[in-house]
Scaffold this active site. Structure first.
Site: not given
Ligand code: TYM
Length: 332
Positions: A112, A195, A198
């Site tokens: 991230k 993957k 969201k």
């Protein structure tokens, strides 16, 4: 009954099918056998940029989807993380026994912070797994059902629990992850080696629980496959078709082999049509129930408040033990 704990971030207007298959279906199936706690982890969601009004809406929408998918707030404790202040407090205490290097090894943080860039990354993202450990340890949790991507965070949680127990005396139950081998990772329909998430950059490969059924069906028809034209499970050579087979099997409760047999000698078009029917018939009632719950936010808020009270009484007991053991002077 043994304790179960899990949670999801309210980071989008809708959950995606990976959250549903990788976590929510397990939660629903396990809630009867455990004393179960399910949180909407809004404090965790603060690590991403958020519009305040939207975060509030997403928090309610996430809670509504838990209930719509079959989590019963009268049997399980379903609450919003920030309603129980002990989460933030235990996270601070645990941060003092977490190594800097240990936190830096968390792959989700590395991914991230690389994605956001040095300017947009923040200390909250770095300490995120410590807050997650606090979530779990406050409830003396035995099992944590999650998807594959959370495994490393639960290993950290176990390490912190053991470290605290050996330094300050037996305080925490050491939790065990429950990861369903076959469905722990659902992949993006357009990019079937990544993957499903969201926060995916493109929406085309993500199936949202609250989307219009026709929209989900269209995305399935456009899912990336391969040129072989045979419905057959082979993760290496056929990641797209294999991912669709896993989704099909998980939602229909059938074996992959039986689905392969059904579509033997037929093309991907038929297979995708079949899958679209399965997905739509699973999602439609969940979507309708969730939207109905969101029509009455006062009632939803009341349920969440009641459940937060239940959660807080368990959490505060653990926090108080932790403060005692660490030597904080208690207010008389
Ligand atoms: P989150 O919100 O990213 O995801 C919620 C759950 O969905 C699972 N999941 C998937 N499973 C299969 N395939 C996928 N593509 C997929 N994408 C997501 C996740 O593994 C997770 O189980 N840090 C956590 C939230 C959290 C938590 C906790 C979980 C905070 N505190 C305490 C358990 C216990 C997270 O970001 O999940």
């Amino acid at each position: 009954k043994p304790r179960l704990y899990s949670g999801m971030q309210p980071s989008a207007d809708s959950l995606q099918i990976g959250n549903y298959i990788g976590a929510l279906m397990q939660w629903r199936d396990l809630q009867d056998s455990y004393d179960a706690y399910f949180s909407v982890v809004d404090l965790h969601a603060l690590t991403q940029p958020n519009d305040p009004a939207e975060l509030r809406a997403k928090t309610r929408r996430t809670a509504a989807q838990y209930i719509a998918a079959g989590i019963e707030p009268s049997r399980s404790t379903l609450y919003v993380q920030s309603h129980v202040s002990a989460h933030s407090e235990l996270a601070w205490a645990l941060s003092t026994i977490t190594g800097f290097g240990e936190a830096g090894r968390m792959t989700q943080f590395k991914d991230k912070s690389a994605r956001y860039g040095a300017d947009a990354t923040n200390v909250g993202l770095f300490t995120y797994p410590v807050l997650m450990a606090a979530d779990i340890l406050l409830y003396q949790t035995d099992v944590v059902p999650v998807g594959d991507d959370q495994k490393q965070h639960i290993e950290l949680t176990r390490d912190l629990a053991e470290r605290f127990n050996s330094r300050y005396g037996q305080t925490f139950t050491v939790p065990t992850p429950v990861i369903q081998r076959d469905t722990a990772r659902i992949y993006d329909l357009q990019n079937p080696t990544a993957k499903m998430s969201k926060s995916a950059e493109s929406d085309a490969g993500v199936l949202w629980l609250l989307d219009e059924p026709a929209k989900s069906a269209k995305k399935i028809m456009r899912a990336v496959t391969d040129s072989e034209g045979v419905v057959r499970f082979d993760r290496e050579a056929k990641p797209g078709v294999s991912n669709l087979l896993v989704i099909y099997a998980a939602l229909s409760g059938r074996q992959i082999a039986s689905i392969e047999d059904e579509y033997a000698g037929r093309g991907y078009g038929d297979f995708k049509k079949g899958l679209a029917e399965v997905v739509v018939s699973e999602f439609e009632p969940v979507r309708e129930r969730a939207l109905a719950l969101l029509d009455d936010t006062a009632e939803l808020d009341r349920v969440l408040a009641e459940n937060a009270g239940r959660a807080a009484s368990v959490a505060n007991r653990t926090l108080s033990d932790v403060y005692d053991r660490m030597g904080l002077l208690r207010r008389v």
